[in-house]
Design a protein around this motif. Structure first.
Motif, PDB file in Angstrom:
ATOM      1  N   PHE A  96     -10.947  -1.190  -5.887  1.00 35.55           N
ATOM      2  CA  PHE A  96     -10.904   0.253  -6.083  1.00 35.55           C
ATOM      3  C   PHE A  96     -12.321   0.782  -6.279  1.00 35.55           C
ATOM      4  O   PHE A  96     -13.085   0.272  -7.091  1.00 35.55           O
ATOM      5  N   GLY A 144      -3.150  -3.496  -5.640  1.00 33.56           N
ATOM      6  CA  GLY A 144      -4.387  -3.047  -5.015  1.00 33.56           C
ATOM      7  C   GLY A 144      -5.611  -3.664  -5.666  1.00 33.56           C
ATOM      8  O   GLY A 144      -5.576  -4.096  -6.821  1.00 33.56           O
ATOM      9  N   ALA A 170       0.829  -1.204   0.000  1.00 36.17           N
ATOM     10  CA  ALA A 170       0.000   0.000   0.000  1.00 36.17           C
ATOM     11  C   ALA A 170       0.861   1.251   0.000  1.00 36.17           C
ATOM     12  O   ALA A 170       0.632   2.199  -0.770  1.00 36.17           O
ATOM     13  N   CYS A 219       2.772   1.847  -3.227  1.00 38.96           N
ATOM     14  CA  CYS A 219       1.883   2.402  -4.248  1.00 38.96           C
ATOM     15  C   CYS A 219       1.761   3.921  -4.084  1.00 38.96           C
ATOM     16  O   CYS A 219       1.728   4.656  -5.078  1.00 38.96           O
ATOM     17  N   THR A 255      -2.711   1.705  -8.744  1.00 40.45           N
ATOM     18  CA  THR A 255      -3.037   0.822  -7.622  1.00 40.45           C
ATOM     19  C   THR A 255      -3.199  -0.612  -8.088  1.00 40.45           C
ATOM     20  O   THR A 255      -2.772  -1.558  -7.409  1.00 40.45           O
TER      21      THR A 255
END
Length: 545
Positions: free
Chosen positions: A389, A386, A314, A317, A381
């Motif tokens: 989203f 990630g 995280a 990113c 992301t």
């Protein structure tokens, strides 16, 4: 004209003292071998270096490797309680009895913070509430005459013990000085008293299309925001408080009133006294009037979030997004523990959340630019591991999503078991080192076997760590202290800072020495002595008297 003369006198005094006394004897400075005048009850995250005791007030720094007479000598520089009470009576006679209170509940409210471990057992003798700069000047003159320490108090939302009273004295509460003095819409600035709440200010001027872009605690008042150089979630785009303060009116320890500069947005006239008092934590003077720059309210705002498998992914990113130059307003990190806390409190924004490390993004600009920025962030992301989203499609959805970040601290307080305290503090490092330091801090605090959580304003390299511990359990206290030591020491090794936005207060005085070194501290002490020779302004904060 009188104010101009007084300001010149201050700058000349500073110049003279620094020239003649900028290098102090080493034994007058903090070092790891001996620290000066720390009374019992002063909190410090590095207490283990000196021998730690445990009290209900938090981490306790004992007088170890320091003669007891030194503390007694410092205490004798201030008035005893009987003399302080005489000074309080003189202030009551001058301002009226309604301006002074000695109510025990009021004194406790102005001396202790539930969200801070940096508390101390000593209390002020009274609380005084000035209503103008002139009244603040009267208070300072009387306190100077009687040698009474003055502790400025604004919203009480600081977490490093900035408003505690380790040498007793008088708390000066500026919450009643809460007027907007002048609003210069065409100049994009506003003049306010220190007791103005920043959210109230933005509400009152919203029809102008301007706002103060700081975003700290909702309870924060402008005076405290300036004194601690606060920032908050919007710092990634708008910077910190120092970037928005144009000038200040300050009452010095002897009652002298100065104005640091005029109102243009730029000047090269003389020393930057505005910058000197911003972030000084009330140790150089009491701020009674502030001129702030204002920013245009963005045409549109939006919020998005994404979850990640690990906290390191995280944060990594985040650095990629900032490196791409996307004009993002805020990037906030909440770890898996924090998301779980929100869910235990019934969720936030009308929903429950995945209990994974989560980044929340805030965007601002035109509808077209925001759509482009959201698309770019979603791509980065996704490439960075990630998922989930999601972005707000309406203003209500935006507020709902962002409420997860704004409710984080209060959600933790609500979950705190009886008999425990929350240790919370922050550091900041260069962006490239952020993934490494947060990952290590998370692992170290997680190994304690206690509640621990990491969150923060990762868009500008700043993060916070919170641990719940039992202050009456020596093993838990030592373990948390060691965790703090590693976090702070690592930040300094990475060319970071021991305090990103909360100041030094009581809690980080020893840490400041490691970051800046004795020669820099010597210059700071010289500035302090020049403006406050009797050390009456918020003594015991930043460094010892």
């Amino acid at each position: 004209m009188q104010r101009m003369i007084q300001t010149r006198q201050v700058t000349r005094s500073l110049a003279r003292t620094i020239q003649h006394r900028s290098r102090l004897p080493v034994h007058r400075l903090y070092s790891h071998g001996a620290r000066q005048g720390n009374p019992r009850g002063i909190a410090s995250p590095w207490s283990f270096l000196l021998g730690a005791g445990v009290t209900g007030a938090g981490f306790t720094l004992w007088q170890f490797a320091q003669p007891k007479s030194q503390s007694e000598k410092q205490q004798s520089n201030y008035a005893d309680r009987e003399t302080m009470l005489k000074g309080v009576q003189a202030i009551s006679d001058a301002l009226g009895p309604e301006s002074v209170t000695m109510d025990e509940e009021d004194i406790e409210l102005h001396s202790y913070s539930e969200v801070s471990t940096s508390n101390c057992a000593t209390r002020p003798v009274a609380v005084v509430t000035p209503k103008s700069t002139a009244e603040a000047s009267v208070i300072a003159r009387i306190c100077s005459e009687y040698k009474i320490p003055m502790i400025p108090f604004a919203g009480g939302s600081s977490v490093e013990g900035n408003f505690t009273a380790p040498y007793s004295g008088l708390t000066v509460d500026f919450s009643q000085m809460n007027q907007i003095i002048a609003f210069h819409e065409d100049d994009l600035d506003v003049v306010v008293q220190p007791g103005v709440n920043w959210m109230d200010l933005n509400e009152k001027i919203k029809d102008s299309g301007l706002f103060v872009p700081m975003d700290p605690s909702p309870t924060a008042l402008v005076g405290g925001m300036v004194a601690t150089n606060c920032s908050g979630t919007n710092a990634a785009r708008y910077g910190t408080m120092k970037d928005w303060v144009i000038n200040l009116t300050v009452v010095l320890a002897d009652g002298t009133v100065i104005k640091t500069r005029h109102r243009p947005r730029k000047t090269s006239a003389g020393y930057n006294l505005t910058g000197l008092f911003t972030g000084s934590e009330g140790t150089l003077g009491m701020i009674t009037e502030i001129t702030l720059k204002l920013a245009p309210v963005p045409e549109k705002q939006s919020v998005a979030f994404a979850t990640f498998p690990t906290i390191r992914e995280a944060v990594a990113c985040t650095t990629k997004i900032m490196r791409q130059g996307i004009p993002i307003a805020a990037v906030e990190l909440m770890d898996d523990v924090q998301m779980g806390v929100l869910n235990k409190n019934g969720g936030a924004g009308g929903r429950t959340w995945e209990e994974k490390p989560t980044l929340l993004f805030k965007f601002s600009g035109t509808p077209q630019s925001i759509a482009t920025d959201i698309g770019r962030v979603e791509r980065i992301t996704s490439e960075g591991g990630g998922s989930a989203f999601e972005f707000a499609r309406t203003e209500q959805e935006m507020h709902n999503l962002w409420s997860a970040r704004k409710e984080a601290v209060w959600a933790m307080v609500a979950q705190r078991p009886e008999g425990t305290q929350i240790w919370s503090t922050d550091v900041a490092v260069p962006l490239s080192r952020l993934p490494e330091t947060i990952d290590l801090s998370k692992k170290e605090s997680g190994s304690l076997g206690l509640f621990s959580s990491v969150l923060g304003h990762v868009g500008d390299g700043n993060f916070h760590q919170a641990v719940m511990y039992n202050p009456n359990d020596p093993a838990q206290t030592r373990a948390v202290q060691e965790c703090v030591r590693k976090m702070v020491h690592r930040a300094v090794e990475m060319e970071g800072t021991v305090s990103g936005e909360h100041g030094i207060g009581l809690g980080k005085k020893e840490c400041l020495v490691e970051e800046l070194g004795p020669d820099t501290i010597a210059v700071m002490r010289t500035l302090k002595r020049s403006l406050d020779p009797h050390c009456l302004m918020n003594p015991g904060k930043v460094f010892e008297p």
